[in-house]
Design an enzyme around this catalytic site. Structure first.
Site, PDB file in Angstrom:
ATOM      1  N   LEU B  74       0.813  -1.218   0.000  1.00 33.80           N
ATOM      2  CA  LEU B  74       0.000   0.000   0.000  1.00 33.80           C
ATOM      3  C   LEU B  74       0.847   1.269   0.000  1.00 33.80           C
ATOM      4  O   LEU B  74       0.376   2.345   0.364  1.00 33.80           O
ATOM      5  CB  LEU B  74      -0.951  -0.022   1.195  1.00 33.80           C
ATOM      6  CG  LEU B  74      -1.859  -1.258   1.239  1.00 33.80           C
ATOM      7  CD1 LEU B  74      -2.736  -1.212   2.472  1.00 33.80           C
ATOM      8  CD2 LEU B  74      -2.706  -1.376  -0.022  1.00 33.80           C
ATOM      9  N   CYS B  75       2.093   1.109  -0.405  1.00 36.28           N
ATOM     10  CA  CYS B  75       3.020   2.241  -0.383  1.00 36.28           C
ATOM     11  C   CYS B  75       3.015   2.930  -1.744  1.00 36.28           C
ATOM     12  O   CYS B  75       3.076   2.284  -2.789  1.00 36.28           O
ATOM     13  CB  CYS B  75       4.406   1.692  -0.055  1.00 36.28           C
ATOM     14  SG  CYS B  75       5.663   2.920   0.138  1.00 36.28           S
ATOM     15  N   HIS B  76       2.903   4.276  -1.756  1.00 34.12           N
ATOM     16  CA  HIS B  76       2.859   5.013  -3.013  1.00 34.12           C
ATOM     17  C   HIS B  76       4.222   5.058  -3.688  1.00 34.12           C
ATOM     18  O   HIS B  76       5.224   5.222  -3.009  1.00 34.12           O
ATOM     19  CB  HIS B  76       2.434   6.469  -2.767  1.00 34.12           C
ATOM     20  CG  HIS B  76       1.053   6.608  -2.234  1.00 34.12           C
ATOM     21  ND1 HIS B  76       0.779   6.557  -0.894  1.00 34.12           N
ATOM     22  CD2 HIS B  76      -0.141   6.792  -2.858  1.00 34.12           C
ATOM     23  CE1 HIS B  76      -0.519   6.712  -0.704  1.00 34.12           C
ATOM     24  NE2 HIS B  76      -1.102   6.843  -1.880  1.00 34.12           N
ATOM     25  N   MET B 112       9.329   4.612   4.673  1.00 35.31           N
ATOM     26  CA  MET B 112       9.336   3.233   4.158  1.00 35.31           C
ATOM     27  C   MET B 112      10.524   3.017   3.223  1.00 35.31           C
ATOM     28  O   MET B 112      11.131   1.955   3.196  1.00 35.31           O
ATOM     29  CB  MET B 112       8.016   2.919   3.426  1.00 35.31           C
ATOM     30  CG  MET B 112       6.806   2.788   4.324  1.00 35.31           C
ATOM     31  SD  MET B 112       7.072   1.794   5.797  1.00 35.31           S
ATOM     32  CE  MET B 112       7.565   0.234   5.067  1.00 35.31           C
ATOM     33  N   GLU B 113      10.860   4.072   2.453  1.00 35.28           N
ATOM     34  CA  GLU B 113      12.008   3.991   1.553  1.00 35.28           C
ATOM     35  C   GLU B 113      13.311   3.827   2.361  1.00 35.28           C
ATOM     36  O   GLU B 113      14.171   3.015   2.013  1.00 35.28           O
ATOM     37  CB  GLU B 113      12.080   5.244   0.671  1.00 35.28           C
ATOM     38  CG  GLU B 113      11.109   5.243  -0.505  1.00 35.28           C
ATOM     39  CD  GLU B 113       9.641   5.414  -0.109  1.00 35.28           C
ATOM     40  OE1 GLU B 113       9.355   5.777   1.054  1.00 35.28           O
ATOM     41  OE2 GLU B 113       8.775   5.175  -0.964  1.00 35.28           O
ATOM     42  N   ASP B 127      24.376 -11.540   2.141  1.00 34.96           N
ATOM     43  CA  ASP B 127      24.617 -12.376   0.957  1.00 34.96           C
ATOM     44  C   ASP B 127      26.098 -12.416   0.584  1.00 34.96           C
ATOM     45  O   ASP B 127      26.638 -13.474   0.254  1.00 34.96           O
ATOM     46  CB  ASP B 127      23.802 -11.824  -0.219  1.00 34.96           C
ATOM     47  CG  ASP B 127      23.998 -12.660  -1.474  1.00 34.96           C
ATOM     48  OD1 ASP B 127      23.859 -13.896  -1.370  1.00 34.96           O
ATOM     49  OD2 ASP B 127      24.312 -12.095  -2.530  1.00 34.96           O
TER      50      ASP B 127
END
Lengths: 149, 265
Positions: B74-76, B112-113, B127
């Site tokens: 739901l993130c733009h 969020m970014e 990794d």
């Protein structure tokens, strides 16, 4: 052996403890640091404080470093804390090896590094005042000479 | 307060941001990946089989930040104007601190970014190093600061009141039982004469940035410590009983000691 203590130490007892029954020790060097007068004023005494925990681990590292650089049979470091009167002993570093050069140099090395890395602080008491002792640039120079060796 | 991503029927929905105003926004997030000392050394020496770990992880973080809206339902999507990734190798704590800052001129925030950037950076570090170390732990991922938007500036420091704090997550897999939200600050020698007490507990939320320098600034601002009165020219610092410098990044539970140059012997 590393000890932080308030009580005085006995150099000849510490010598016996360090040498013990070890037949391979051919040289023992000991350094004793003492409470002395200032250049222009008589000192009454010192108060020494330290950072418990860090002190022991820094001293253990210094001894380990010396053990790597020289072939040593044993090392003792004893440093006193609390109030120490004029003429009292402050610190003992004793190194034992098969030959004298290793004992002399490692004792010098440990003292140079102890003075610049081990977390002890001195407060000087004179008739006039009580003040913290300032670190000396000479001590930094003394320790830097070991880096080139 | 309600959850904006849930509509009145309790369904997940994307918030309509059409009416929100465009403002300059930024967010900073941090995380920590724990590694074995040998792994860290290999990484510092550039001797790991997959090559330059830090450079690759940094690119991964930047790429991930740009694709956040693809990953989080739901993130733009939004045009980022800046992403920076900082990594700090911490030999004492045995790991790498990762910090990401994102900026945009837009209608929604960029936390969020920043979180996604930190996560992807940590995953890439994992990794790149997993061939030599399977025991790595990624943790402590959090937003530390955001600016811009309706809610204005926010930082952890301002919002968490003592006693009202969200319980801290366990610091690592070993998990110590002590309170991890505190720094134990100690003063020795002449420094103690200019401190409120020989030992203080400081809530980590009050320290920004979370470095020795940030802590010192916080102590001075609170009136807990006045290093300007030191006769000794220099102030030294030890974190967890090891000498270090002011740019040292701190973690919850650290013991930080301030003192003048030593004068034993």
């Amino acid at each position: 052996m590393i000890r932080i203590q308030q009580e005085p130490f006995d150099v000849s007892h510490e010598y016996d403890v360090l040498v013990g029954e070890t037949g391979s020790i051919g040289a023992v060097v000991s350094f004793v640091g003492r409470v002395r007068d200032l250049a222009d004023e008589q000192v009454c005494g010192l108060t020494l404080e330290h950072y418990p925990g860090m002190t022991e681990s820094v001293l253990a590292e210094l001894v380990d470093d010396a053990m790597i650089r020289w072939s040593l049979e044993g090392v003792s470091v004893i440093h006193r804390t609390g109030y120490l009167g004029r003429g009292e002993d402050i610190v003992l570093v004793m190194t034992a090896s098969a030959h004298r050069h290793a004992a002399f140099e490692s004792c010098d090395y440990i003292m140079d590094h102890l003075k610049t890395r081990a977390p002890f602080w001195k407060k000087e008491h004179t008739q006039e005042e009580v003040c913290w002792v300032a670190a000396k640039e000479l001590d930094d120079k003394a320790v830097s000479r070991w880096r080139d060796k | 307060m309600s959850l904006t991503h849930i509509n009145h029927r309790g369904e997940a929905h994307m918030v309509d941001v059409g009416d929100k105003s465009v403002t300059s926004r930024s967010a900073t997030a941090t995380g920590f990946i724990t590694m074995q000392p040998n792994t860290l050394q290999l990484l510092v020496d550039g001797a790991l089989p997959k090559g330059d770990v830090l450079a690759t992880a940094r690119i991964a973080g930047i790429q991930a930040a740009k694709r956040t809206s693809d990953l989080i339902p739901l993130c733009h999507p939004l045009p980022l104007t800046h992403v920076s990734i900082d990594m700090d190798i911490d030999m004492t704590k045995g790991g790498i601190h990762v910090m990401a800052t994102c900026r945009t001129d837009g209608k929604t925030g960029v936390e969020m970014e920043a979180l996604t950037a930190v996560s992807a950076t940590c995953l890439t570090l994992f990794d790149m190093c997993k061939a030599v170390d399977r025991r790595m732990v990624i943790g402590d991922i959090r937003v530390n600061e955001k600016t811009g938007g309706k809610s204005g500036s926010w930082s952890r420091e301002d919002t968490v009141a003592p006693g009202n704090a969200v319980p801290e997550e366990k610091e690592d897999a070993a998990g110590s039982s002590m309170s991890t939200a505190l720094l134990c600050v100690r003063f020795f020698g002449e420094a103690r004469d200019h401190a409120r007490a020989g030992m203080l507990d400081i809530n980590i939320e009050a320290v920004e940035p979370l470095t020795v320098a940030g802590l010192k600034a916080c102590l001075i601002a609170r009136g807990d410590f006045d290093p300007s009165r030191l006769q000794a020219g220099r102030l030294m610092v030890a974190v967890n009983q090891k000498m270090t410098s002011e740019d040292h990044l701190l973690s919850p539970g650290d013991e930080v000691a301030f003192f003048p140059p030593v004068t034993g012997g």
